[in-house]
Scaffold this motif. Structure first.
Motif, PDB file in Angstrom:
ATOM      1  N   ALA A  94      18.683 -18.350   1.816  1.00 48.28           N
ATOM      2  CA  ALA A  94      17.921 -18.780   0.642  1.00 48.28           C
ATOM      3  C   ALA A  94      17.517 -17.561  -0.181  1.00 48.28           C
ATOM      4  O   ALA A  94      17.738 -16.416   0.209  1.00 48.28           O
ATOM      5  N   GLY A  95      16.946 -17.839  -1.342  1.00 48.48           N
ATOM      6  CA  GLY A  95      16.436 -16.756  -2.182  1.00 48.48           C
ATOM      7  C   GLY A  95      17.403 -16.299  -3.249  1.00 48.48           C
ATOM      8  O   GLY A  95      17.119 -15.356  -3.983  1.00 48.48           O
ATOM      9  N   HIS A  96      18.559 -16.936  -3.343  1.00 48.62           N
ATOM     10  CA  HIS A  96      19.495 -16.663  -4.425  1.00 48.62           C
ATOM     11  C   HIS A  96      20.325 -17.928  -4.637  1.00 48.62           C
ATOM     12  O   HIS A  96      20.202 -18.901  -3.893  1.00 48.62           O
ATOM     13  N   MET A  97      21.183 -17.914  -5.635  1.00 45.60           N
ATOM     14  CA  MET A  97      22.044 -19.064  -5.903  1.00 45.60           C
ATOM     15  C   MET A  97      23.412 -18.579  -6.340  1.00 45.60           C
ATOM     16  O   MET A  97      23.518 -17.752  -7.258  1.00 45.60           O
ATOM     17  N   LYS A 107      14.626 -23.481  -8.565  1.00 47.90           N
ATOM     18  CA  LYS A 107      14.674 -23.098  -7.160  1.00 47.90           C
ATOM     19  C   LYS A 107      16.011 -22.450  -6.830  1.00 47.90           C
ATOM     20  O   LYS A 107      17.068 -22.974  -7.168  1.00 47.90           O
ATOM     21  N   ASP A 130      18.332 -21.721  -4.025  1.00 45.41           N
ATOM     22  CA  ASP A 130      18.669 -22.090  -2.655  1.00 45.41           C
ATOM     23  C   ASP A 130      20.187 -22.243  -2.575  1.00 45.41           C
ATOM     24  O   ASP A 130      20.749 -23.285  -2.929  1.00 45.41           O
ATOM     25  N   CYS A 131      20.874 -21.197  -2.117  1.00 45.87           N
ATOM     26  CA  CYS A 131      22.329 -21.141  -2.199  1.00 45.87           C
ATOM     27  C   CYS A 131      23.003 -22.092  -1.202  1.00 45.87           C
ATOM     28  O   CYS A 131      22.687 -22.079  -0.013  1.00 45.87           O
ATOM     29  N   PRO A 132      23.961 -22.900  -1.668  1.00 50.40           N
ATOM     30  CA  PRO A 132      24.670 -23.816  -0.771  1.00 50.40           C
ATOM     31  C   PRO A 132      25.882 -23.186  -0.094  1.00 50.40           C
ATOM     32  O   PRO A 132      26.513 -23.827   0.757  1.00 50.40           O
TER      33      PRO A 132
END
Length: 315
Positions: A30-33, A20, A22-24
């Motif tokens: 969302a949609g990348h990390m 998944k 879900d960049c913090p």
């Protein structure tokens, strides 16, 4: 996250396209990390580490200048998330299945952060390609390959000077073999270089073909050819000349019969040179069908959402 923690986390996110994203990071959607890397020696060393796993990178941003031709097909999703005072100073990218992997430096004010970024990746479906496209053009399209992006940048230049980037010297191989090679194969290796489709089908460079062919011929002279039936090794008439292989020991040959290499059929054996399957098609058509047709008898593993070409940087 330190460098030792990076690889396990990264592998889990890219293999096989199920992690998944879900960049913090504050302000990122969302949609990348984004993975901020600490305790790493530097960008060059981290690129070197990732290259050992994912092949030769492409330069998306170098010295603060982004590739003006960058698109969703060539890695743009990796730099799209950054804004609000964030400036991407460097970014090297890899394609791996349905993921983009980026490694670079992001500046926020006077602070420089070493980051690894992951983003979704798509490629055109085979059915969306023009009906009159060549087999080579179709391969380029379904893998999202852009030879212009795999160009020399300050990091890659060191590898070039160290002799770690090999080229496709078709003329030297043809002189050594005493025969021309199929013209579509020559365009294939001149376009893609040294590497493997889906990181699985290793395409031999001309020098590799010479090496493997000479070894097989020498073995046959010393031990006979019973295991080669019904085709002897090259340079015997109608002999097998290798052009690719997989980690599963599947081998891909041309049957070198007749004076026109462009008419040589493809021949595939599972383990060793024993009786295999014959295909009346060119090299590029065969590879495209492996990638695009799940019903092909030698289709690629279907675990990944998109196809790619892993460009190697090896001696």
């Amino acid at each position: 996250m330190n460098e030792k923690e990076l690889l396990p986390s990264l592998h889990g996110l890219v293999w096989p396209d199920t992690g998944k994203l879900d960049c913090p990071a504050a302000g990122h959607g969302a949609g990348h990390m984004c993975l901020t890397i600490t305790d790493a020696a530097g960008l060059g060393e981290l690129v070197e580490t990732l290259s050992g796993w994912y092949g030769e990178p492409r330069a998306l941003v170098s010295e603060g200048r982004a590739d003006p031709t960058a698109s969703e097909w060539t890695g743009l999703p990796l730099i799209a998330p950054f804004g609000d005072g964030e400036r991407v100073a460097e970014m090297r990218v890899w394609a791996f299945g349905g993921r983009w992997i980026g490694c670079g430096v992001v500046r926020v004010g006077s602070e420089a952060r070493l980051v690894v970024v992951l983003a979704p990746r798509t490629t055109p479906s085979p059915g969306a390609l023009p009906a009159d496209a060549s087999w080579l053009d179709r391969l380029v399209a379904v893998t999202g390959w852009d030879a212009e992006q795999v160009r020399i940048d300050p990091i890659r230049l060191d590898r070039m000077h160290s002799g770690r980037i090999r080229t496709a010297d078709c003329a030297a191989a043809e002189e050594r073999l005493g025969t021309a090679l199929p013209s579509d194969y020559k365009l294939l290796v001149e376009t893609f270089g040294d590497g493997a489709f889906d990181g699985f089908l290793n395409i031999y460079l001309p020098a590799d073909i010479v090496k493997v062919a000479e070894f097989a011929s020498g073995w046959a002279k010393a031990h006979g050819t019973p295991s080669w039936e019904p085709h002897p090794p090259f340079p015997e008439p109608g002999g097998l000349l290798p052009w690719a292989g997989t980690e599963h020991e599947t081998s891909f040959y041309w049957v070198a019969e007749g004076p026109d290499p462009d008419a040589w059929p493809v021949y595939v054996t599972e383990v060793g040179p024993e009786a295999g399957d014959r295909f009346a098609m060119t090299t590029t058509e065969f590879v495209f069908r492996m990638l695009a047709d799940p019903e092909h008898p030698y289709s690629m593993p279907a675990d990944f959402a998109a196809r790619w070409f892993m460009n190697y940087s090896r001696p």
